[in-house]
Motif scaffolding. Structure first.
Motif, PDB file in Angstrom:
ATOM      1  N   ARG A 142       0.825  -1.211   0.000  1.00  0.00           N
ATOM      2  CA  ARG A 142       0.000   0.000   0.000  1.00  0.00           C
ATOM      3  C   ARG A 142       0.860   1.262   0.000  1.00  0.00           C
ATOM      4  N   ASP A 155      -4.523   3.524   5.353  1.00  0.00           N
ATOM      5  CA  ASP A 155      -5.433   2.929   6.324  1.00  0.00           C
ATOM      6  C   ASP A 155      -4.630   2.439   7.533  1.00  0.00           C
ATOM      7  N   GLY A 197      -6.328  -0.299   9.781  1.00  0.00           N
ATOM      8  CA  GLY A 197      -6.279  -1.593   9.110  1.00  0.00           C
ATOM      9  C   GLY A 197      -4.908  -2.222   9.197  1.00  0.00           C
ATOM     10  N   CYS A 231     -10.926  -7.678   8.472  1.00  0.00           N
ATOM     11  CA  CYS A 231     -11.731  -7.871   7.254  1.00  0.00           C
ATOM     12  C   CYS A 231     -13.005  -7.028   7.298  1.00  0.00           C
ATOM     13  N   GLU A 286     -12.023  -3.420   6.651  1.00  0.00           N
ATOM     14  CA  GLU A 286     -11.659  -3.165   5.256  1.00  0.00           C
ATOM     15  C   GLU A 286     -12.887  -3.033   4.362  1.00  0.00           C
ATOM     16  N   THR A 310     -14.318   0.727   5.130  1.00  0.00           N
ATOM     17  CA  THR A 310     -13.538   1.952   4.993  1.00  0.00           C
ATOM     18  C   THR A 310     -13.470   2.398   3.537  1.00  0.00           C
ATOM     19  N   PRO A 327      -9.356   1.280   1.803  1.00  0.00           N
ATOM     20  CA  PRO A 327      -8.866   0.168   2.612  1.00  0.00           C
ATOM     21  C   PRO A 327      -7.408  -0.171   2.298  1.00  0.00           C
ATOM     22  N   LYS A 366      -8.270  -4.166  -0.854  1.00  0.00           N
ATOM     23  CA  LYS A 366      -9.619  -4.198  -1.416  1.00  0.00           C
ATOM     24  C   LYS A 366     -10.067  -5.661  -1.476  1.00  0.00           C
TER      25      LYS A 366
END
Length: 512
Positions: free
Chosen positions: A53, A185, A188, A231, A234, A237, A240, A243
């Motif tokens: 990410r 995130d 997360g 999970c 995610e 949001t 996330p 995805k």
């Protein structure tokens, strides 16, 4: 990118070769060494999703540079580990930092390579990528064997010149650094890292805490609960970390399941096979490197064939062939472990390596081709999270099986020599804990009756250790057999170049 990623490939094998020397020099137990290995794998699993990410948000080239610097710096710290009580904590933390560096580096590097090729050439490109980078994995056991005759610390020093050359090549290369204007995130990332960490910690400590201990199941169940919360978070949001709707694509789900099953065996086999060679086959570290070379010879040859099959026919045939060959190879290898002869084992070692080679690149490439919105860093981070979590899980489960199997057999061996059962069980546990630091040329010290009896039973104990490893290698065969069943779930569709560009790979597939 090949040079940068080669550090990760080298490190996976070369540290396994040096494991007995590290155990002996700094005073670790075999379970302590497994914690050092697992800390690296756990950090990889916990931070790969975040690394992918970050690569998408801040740019792939930038994260490759950051990851390379972190990995090299952590390698220097590993080489400076002290001797004594603080050694294990030092190595665990340093190896975890190495894992974080690798988690930042690898998804970005793979995303750069994937972005440079059209879909119908990615299979061969990624096969070349893995084989060329993996060629250093083939050489590293031999280099590691030579370096450990000097000092085990040199197996970490070797990463420094590789990192320097990587940074020089990156500076000269014209690598784009696209970024995505999305937020990170953080909740997360914290949930997935904590969940993975707790669950693997529970599995890892189960042999010492006990499978009936409250702490063991508190960690396992608590970790899984955090993953479930991750999970749910995610799915709700806006931006996330992962995805999760990508799992709606049945082919992607099959790819990930095959990777999970294969990685239960792939990284652990390097550790268990190298230690088996040094203990049961009385091999030197250099000879243990040659023993692993059989596995990687099969891997390298099959990876090219698997890449070509992916480009022409899709991932499903390559995964089916690879998992079937791997299952057969590991089962036959396990059957021959108690023969205590590398000459009788090498065809099956090659076959096991070929099975992994056939499926690894096709499953990884097909999964990344199905990236949503062409977010290759994100999906690479997801697949690498699964791969490395499976590796940590495999190390833990197979390590537990090995300790249980070896302890049981050594107890029987010592009891047969006349030692009382209670004393034999205690001695067997001590032998199992210490055995990775005491191959054939390092007999147990001391003049007591137990030490003398263990020395006189050395050959039988080496055979017991080989029999204990059969539990491990049959388990790896079962993992590859499960991968075959998962590969059957793949619909056999292929990703078109247009689908990959528009991020609708799950809906614009064409049958092969």
């Amino acid at each position: 990118m090949l040079f940068a990623v080669s550090m990760i490939f080298v490190d996976q094998t070369i540290v396994s070769i040096a494991a007995p020397n590290i155990v002996d020099d700094v005073g670790l137990s075999s379970s302590g060494m497994q914690q050092v290995v697992n800390s690296y794998l756990l950090a990889l699993a916990a931070f790969f999703a975040l690394g992918g990410r970050l690569a998408d948000i801040f740019g792939h080239r930038r994260m490759v540079v950051v990851g390379t610097v972190v990995f090299a710096g952590a390698s220097l710290l590993c080489s400076a580990a002290p001797v004594g009580d603080f050694a294990q904590s030092w190595l665990v933390l340093s190896r975890a930092l190495q894992g974080i560096g690798a988690a930042l580096l690898f998804p970005a590097a793979v995303a750069i390579v994937i972005g440079a090729f059209p879909v119908n050439e990615r299979g061969r490109a990624l096969a070349v990528f893995y084989v060329v980078a993996g060629s250093l994995t083939v050489i590293s056991p031999l280099v590691g064997g030579v370096l450990t005759t000097w000092t085990w610390r040199a197996v970490f020093w070797v990463n420094l010149p590789i990192a320097l050359v990587s940074l020089l090549l990156i500076a000269r290369a014209r690598i784009p650094n696209p970024r995505r204007a999305e937020r990170l995130d953080v909740p997360g990332a914290a949930l997935v890292a904590s969940g993975l960490g707790l669950s693997v910690l529970g599995l890892q400590q189960a042999p010492s805490w006990g499978w009936g201990a409250f702490a063991t199941w508190a960690c396992i169940i608590g970790g899984l609960a955090l993953i479930v919360l991750f999970c749910r978070h995610e799915l709700r949001t806006v931006d996330p970390l992962i995805k999760l709707r990508v799992f709606r694509d049945r082919a992607f789900t099959a790819d990930v399941l095959v990777l999970f099953c294969a990685m239960l065996a792939f990284v652990p086999v390097m550790f268990f096979a190298s230690v088996y060679a040094q203990i049961s086959l009385s091999a030197s570290t250099y000879q243990a490197g040659l023993y692993l070379l059989y596995f990687f010879a099969g891997f390298a040859l099959a990876a090219q064939a698997g890449g070509r099959i992916l480009d022409k026919r899709g991932a499903r045939p390559a995964m089916l062939i690879g998992s079937a060959l791997g299952c057969l190879g590991f089962a036959l290898w396990a059957w021959k472990l108690t023969v205590l002869s590398a000459h009788d084992q090498w065809p099956y070692v090659c076959l096991a390596g070929a099975g992994i080679g056939f499926l690894l690149s096709p499953a990884s490439t097909d999964a990344v081709n199905r990236a949503i919105d062409s977010s290759y860093g994100e999906v690479t981070g997801l697949t690498q999270t699964v791969r490395n979590y499976a590796s940590a899980l495999g190390m833990t489960v197979f390590g537990t099986a090995l300790i249980h199997g070896t302890t049981s057999r050594v107890t029987s061996t010592l009891t047969a020599t006349g030692m009382p059962e209670g004393e034999a069980r205690s001695a067997a546990r001590a032998v199992t804990e210490a055995i990775t630091g005491h191959p054939d040329d390092r007999q147990p010290t001391g003049d007591g009756p137990v030490a003398s009896l263990i020395r006189s039973s050395g050959r039988a104990i080496r055979a017991d250790y080989a029999a204990g490893n059969q539990w491990v290698f049959y388990g790896m065969a079962i993992a590859l057999g499960t991968a075959f069943l998962c590969a059957l779930l793949h619909p056999g569709t292929r990703v078109t170049d247009g689908a990959a560009r528009t991020g609708t790979a799950g809906h614009r597939n064409t049958p092969h």
